[in-house]
Design an enzyme around this catalytic site. Structure first.
Site, mmCIF file in Angstrom:
data_model
loop_
_atom_site.group_PDB
_atom_site.id
_atom_site.type_symbol
_atom_site.label_atom_id
_atom_site.label_comp_id
_atom_site.label_asym_id
_atom_site.label_seq_id
_atom_site.Cartn_x
_atom_site.Cartn_y
_atom_site.Cartn_z
ATOM 1 N N CYS A 135 0.829 -1.206 0.000
ATOM 2 C CA CYS A 135 0.000 0.000 0.000
ATOM 3 C C CYS A 135 0.864 1.257 0.000
ATOM 4 O O CYS A 135 1.372 1.678 1.040
ATOM 5 C CB CYS A 135 -0.926 -0.015 1.217
ATOM 6 S SG CYS A 135 -1.908 1.481 1.354
ATOM 7 N N CYS A 138 -0.349 4.044 2.279
ATOM 8 C CA CYS A 138 -0.082 3.809 3.703
ATOM 9 C C CYS A 138 1.383 4.079 4.043
ATOM 10 O O CYS A 138 1.704 4.669 5.061
ATOM 11 C CB CYS A 138 -0.395 2.360 4.096
ATOM 12 S SG CYS A 138 -1.931 1.726 3.429
ATOM 13 N N ASP A 139 2.296 3.586 3.208
ATOM 14 C CA ASP A 139 3.698 3.507 3.619
ATOM 15 C C ASP A 139 4.646 4.367 2.793
ATOM 16 O O ASP A 139 5.822 4.503 3.135
ATOM 17 C CB ASP A 139 4.175 2.045 3.512
ATOM 18 C CG ASP A 139 3.355 1.121 4.393
ATOM 19 O OD1 ASP A 139 2.935 1.571 5.483
ATOM 20 O OD2 ASP A 139 3.119 -0.038 4.003
#
Lengths: 311, 311
Positions: A135, A138-139
């Site tokens: 993701c 997300c990261d």
């Protein structure tokens, strides 16, 4: 002995499950929705949504989650924040074993969605959360101004690469074929980026690093040679697989594990329905998942109450 | 000789057609959407929408239309405010005859929707707009504090009756059977109204009046007797029928005139698709129409450009 009798259980709190809850509840059922995480499903990982008809383009994914939550609260739908461990059929109905309790349900809607596929190579599992990610939203930020790799050639892979191109120094998009499967406009945007390098006809053989990702070993399939790239992160976007393991002994699935339904979302088992990404379906989009949830919810109502629905 | 070459024509500017336009346009096609009225379709007659996932409940129908319009404008989708009179197949593609022009299109999405069914009785056609109506939200206010009749027994009929119960003095709901087909919660609400009288097992034989509706002649099917009611308006809500007349010689339809498709929205004819209320489908809702439009739009893209779509 099951303690709690309910008419409809919905497993999964993504947009398909929530849509099923809204529709079945409004029709007069009293559904319970199980979700082990917070509600929202894959929406939690979507930056902005541009293509959901009747919602303005550029709406943040988290805003969708907020509206869905508000709707469930307004309709007072029961939400249980537990995972379902096991489902069994009995003479009296469908037995649902959650983490902390047991329920007897007349009908069941499976809306468990899907999770990212893994490459199945050395270093991948070991380095998840240490540079291996599924993701970018997300990261991605953890790898600001670093070199990273994205693996895949479809819409998701290209979207991940585009997202990372704004944050990272350099993005390698590693794809095993010589052309992408992504939509035209995504490809056009990708090719316009100076800091994205396409690595064609190439697979990832190994991800390595001491405690964190330091690089990948690649294999060029045409020239049959190995290459070593130093990268700080590997974003894997090679597709998804359905979360249907606990249902495979109960309902028919295809060879990839997707649950097979008719257009009313009936599975092979009476009073069990499937909708969204866990179901074999033509198009995986938010709007199709919402539609399938609505159909599943009203199918359950129709089958339990015997009412004909004109529209 | 067709003057204008286009890749995709969409006929119908309701939510199905607009969704098809959004998806096909974003995928890289350059669709043209035809609508003889303003954009919005049946949304223009919906008071509020409560059950469209990811949009707050109680959103006015007209707000939906506004968001859809804005989306088309942002994406610069071509909208032609003309009706399509005829569609023909030629060796070079699909020939579209609009009111003022002729187009040659590679692909066609039919999203013409549906219109209210008529009773087919004496006085009905003559008194349309003079007390005979198919839309309580549009016309209810003209009959404030009067006695009116609603004909039908499904969700629409009950919703019309409920809406009118807040405006009119008395509402007769005339239904040919002895129970309603509407959803439970609608029935409960209806039965709680003091000024709604249910007239069971009864059909309408005739609508009469000099220049405006003055009453109806009813027939009780059980006792086989005729009844005369004085009412100022008759709201007909006995279902809808698809607007597919000009396509019947081109694509397969069922006996009610709905276009038959597979789950990718392909009709029996290559490069022609159908979605929304003109299509045979399990559930007629805004959310299902939006989903079908998305699928049709990407099907056209896939078939024209040969690209595989992963999600």
């Amino acid at each position: 002995m099951p303690a709690k009798n309910i008419d409809l259980t919905i497993i999964g709190g993504g947009i398909a499950g929530i849509s099923a809850a809204i529709y079945s509840h409004r029709a007069g059922l009293n559904p319970i929705i199980f979700e082990k995480n917070v509600l929202g499903g894959q929406l939690l990982y979507i930056d902005t949504v541009d293509n959901y008809p009747a919602v303005y383009p550029h709406t943040p994914g988290i805003k969708f989650v907020d509206v869905l939550n508000s709707t469930l609260q307004e309709f007072k739908v029961n939400f249980i924040n537990e995972s379902v461990e096991k489902v069994e059929l009995s003479d009296n109905g469908i037995v649902i074993y959650s983490e902390n309790d047991t329920y007897l349900s007349q009908a069941l809607i499976i809306a468990t969605g899907a999770k990212p596929k893994r490459l199945g190579i050395e270093g991948e599992d070991l380095l998840i959360g240490k540079g291996v990610s599924f993701c970018a939203i997300c990261d991605g930020f953890f790898f600001k101004d670093k070199d990273v790799a994205v693996v895949g050639g479809g819409n998701s892979a290209v979207e991940e690469a585009l997202y990372l191109s704004h944050i990272c120094k350099k993005v390698y998009l590693i794809h095993r074929r010589d052309k992408l499967r992504a939509l035209d406009y995504l490809q056009k945007e990708l090719f316009s980026k100076n800091n994205v390098e396409l690595v064609w006809n190439t697979t990832v053989e190994k991800i390595y690093g001491e405690g964190r990702v330091e690089g990948v070993v690649l294999k060029n399939l045409v020239e049959d040679k190995k290459i070593n790239f130093s990268v700080s992160a590997v974003f894997i976007a090679i597709g998804i697989e359905p979360v249907t393991e606990i249902f495979k002994s109960i309902v028919d699935t295809d060879r990839d594990g997707y649950i097979i339904t008719d257009e009313w979302m009936h599975t092979s088992r009476k009073l069990i329905y499937a909708c969204g990404d866990c179901r074999r379906r033509p198009l995986r989009q938010l709007i199709t998942a919402a539609s399938e949830g609505a159909i599943a919810g009203l199918s359950a109502y129709k089958d339990l109450r015997g009412n004909y629905i004109s529209q």
